[in-house]
Design a protein around this motif. Sequence first.
Motif, PDB file in Angstrom:
ATOM      1  N   ALA A  22       0.831  -1.209   0.000  1.00 41.47           N
ATOM      2  CA  ALA A  22       0.000   0.000   0.000  1.00 41.47           C
ATOM      3  C   ALA A  22       0.861   1.253   0.000  1.00 41.47           C
ATOM      4  O   ALA A  22       0.527   2.258  -0.623  1.00 41.47           O
ATOM      5  CB  ALA A  22      -0.933  -0.016   1.214  1.00 41.47           C
ATOM      6  N   THR A  23       1.996   1.178   0.688  1.00 43.59           N
ATOM      7  CA  THR A  23       2.824   2.376   0.787  1.00 43.59           C
ATOM      8  C   THR A  23       3.946   2.393  -0.252  1.00 43.59           C
ATOM      9  O   THR A  23       4.819   3.249  -0.218  1.00 43.59           O
ATOM     10  CB  THR A  23       3.359   2.552   2.224  1.00 43.59           C
ATOM     11  OG1 THR A  23       4.261   3.638   2.242  1.00 43.59           O
ATOM     12  CG2 THR A  23       4.062   1.344   2.728  1.00 43.59           C
ATOM     13  N   GLY A  24       3.959   1.431  -1.164  1.00 39.09           N
ATOM     14  CA  GLY A  24       4.824   1.565  -2.326  1.00 39.09           C
ATOM     15  C   GLY A  24       5.979   0.603  -2.457  1.00 39.09           C
ATOM     16  O   GLY A  24       6.755   0.704  -3.400  1.00 39.09           O
ATOM     17  N   HIS A  25       6.121  -0.353  -1.544  1.00 38.71           N
ATOM     18  CA  HIS A  25       7.259  -1.276  -1.648  1.00 38.71           C
ATOM     19  C   HIS A  25       6.978  -2.395  -2.645  1.00 38.71           C
ATOM     20  O   HIS A  25       5.874  -2.944  -2.688  1.00 38.71           O
ATOM     21  CB  HIS A  25       7.542  -1.907  -0.274  1.00 38.71           C
ATOM     22  CG  HIS A  25       8.061  -0.939   0.737  1.00 38.71           C
ATOM     23  ND1 HIS A  25       9.397  -0.634   0.857  1.00 38.71           N
ATOM     24  CD2 HIS A  25       7.418  -0.189   1.666  1.00 38.71           C
ATOM     25  CE1 HIS A  25       9.561   0.256   1.823  1.00 38.71           C
ATOM     26  NE2 HIS A  25       8.367   0.543   2.332  1.00 38.71           N
ATOM     27  N   ASP A  26       8.007  -2.762  -3.419  1.00 42.71           N
ATOM     28  CA  ASP A  26       7.937  -3.956  -4.268  1.00 42.71           C
ATOM     29  C   ASP A  26       8.697  -5.104  -3.619  1.00 42.71           C
ATOM     30  O   ASP A  26       8.417  -6.270  -3.860  1.00 42.71           O
ATOM     31  CB  ASP A  26       8.573  -3.682  -5.640  1.00 42.71           C
ATOM     32  CG  ASP A  26       7.871  -2.541  -6.347  1.00 42.71           C
ATOM     33  OD1 ASP A  26       6.637  -2.431  -6.199  1.00 42.71           O
ATOM     34  OD2 ASP A  26       8.555  -1.740  -7.018  1.00 42.71           O
TER      35      ASP A  26
END
Length: 396
Positions: free
Chosen positions: A156-160
Motif C-alpha cells: 500500500a505504501t509503495g514497496h515492491d
Amino acid sequence: MSTPTWDAARENTHAAGLAAKLPPARMKLADADATTLAEPLTALGPLPAFPTSSVDGYAVAGGGPWRLSGQVLAGQTAPNIQAGQAIEVATGAMVPPGTEAIIRTENSTVDADDRVTGEARPKPEWREIGEETADGEELLPAGAAVTPAVLGLAAATGHDAIDVRPKPRAAVLVFGDELATTGAPRPGQVRDALGPMVPNILRRFGAGTVPGFSPRGPIEDTLESHIAVIRAALDDADIVCTTGGTMRGPRDHLHAALDALDAKYIVDSVAVRPGFPMLIAALPGGRFVAGLPGNPQSAVVALVSLVVPLIDGMSGRSLAPLSKVTLGADIAGRGDDTHLALVRIDHDGLAYPTGHTGSSMLRGLAGGHGFVVIDPGTSASAGDRVRFVPVPGAAA
Ligand SMILES: Nc1nc2c(c(=O)[nH]1)N[C@H]1C(S)=C(S)[C@@H](COP(=O)(O)OP(=O)(O)OC[C@H]3O[C@@H](n4cnc5c(N)ncnc54)[C@H](O)[C@@H]3O)O[C@H]1N2
Ligand code: MOO
C-alpha cells in the motif's frame, strides 16, 4: 552443566539464536510471507497519497443547489471545483481541490436540469493526505514478523521488495531401528509418528524445510550414521532436528555424535516434564542441532519449548511472550520441574486437561490446543490464569 529451568532454557536458546541470526536478504513481497523484517518498514509516500473520497456522492462548494459539472472516478485526477458546482465522485476517487463537503448519493437528488440538492453529514466524507502515514514514517520496527497484513501494508505504501531475515531452514532426522513407516506395527516395532508430524509443526512455526530432509529416516541407530547424516543435513539446514537417542542408553548416539562434530551445548536437558532430555547444541558456522526426545509428545514439547525460541532468535525476533488462559479444572504440578500439561480450550473458553497425556501418546495432543505451564513447586486450580503454549494446528 546444571539442568536449567524451563524459562532459563528458553531464554538461553533464544539468545544463542539471536547471536547467530541469519543475514538479511531483499525479497519480493510475494516471497516474503512468514519472514522477519531486517530493517524498519517505512512509508515510501503518504497514505492516502491524495485526498480520497470515502463515499459515492457529490463534491460541492459554496451554497446549493449546485450545478452538476463533471465526474471523477477512482484512478482519475480531479479538476478544481468552483462555488456553486457539484462534481460526482466515486468511493476512492480524488476529491476535487476546493471541495467543502461531499453529499452521499443516498442523501442527494439530481433534477432534470442537473441541479443537485441534498445535505452533507456532519463528519467529512473523505480521508486527508497522510492520514494513515506520512512520507518516511516508520510503520513497523526491525524484528517484526512479516504477516500477510504486513505485506499488504508494504504494498500500500509503495514497496515492491523488503529487507527481511529469511526463515531458518530446518532438517528433520528420524532415528530408530524399531521404526516402521507403513502399516500397523508388528511386535517389537513402532510406527514412526514423528516423521509425518515434526516437519509440519516446524513449518507452522515459521521454519523453512530442506528438500530430502523433511523428514529423512528412519536412520539406523549407529554413531557413524548419526555423524554422516547430521553432516549431510548441515549442507543446507540452519537447524537440524533429530528425534530419539537423547538419553545415554545403549543405542543412544546423539551425544557422542555431537562431540564428534565439535558441538557446544546451549542446553542439555531441561527441568520440565515431559520431555526433559531435550537439547540444543551449537555447531561451527552458526548452525544448531535440536535433539528432540523419541517419545512423540516429548518431541513436541521440545519443539515448542526450545525450537520455537531458536527460530525466533535466528530470525531476529524477540522471544514472544506467552498469552494466558483460565483453567477449567485443577492441574497438578510436577515438583521441582515445570509441568507442560496438554489442554483443550473448550466452548466455555476455559482450558481443560486432555486425557491420554503420557509422553509416548499422541491422542491427547491430537485432541488438544496446546500446553499450559505449571511453574515449579506449584499446582494450579480451576479459575487460575496460567501461561499457554499453543501448538498450531493441534486441534479443530
Ligand atoms: N533409564 C532411563 N531411561 C529413560 C529415562 C530416564 O530418565 N532414565 N527417561 C525416559 C524419557 S522421559 C524419555 S523422553 C526417553 C527419551 O528417549 P530418547 O530420546 O533417547 O529416545 P529413544 O530411546 O530413541 O525412544 C524413546 C521412545 O520413543 C519411541 N520413539 C522414538 N522415535 C519415535 C518415532 N519417530 N515415532 C514414534 N515413537 C518413537 C521409541 O520407540 C521409544 O519407545 O527416554 C526414557 N528412558
Ligand atoms: O522426558 Mo520423557 O518425556 O517424560 O517421556
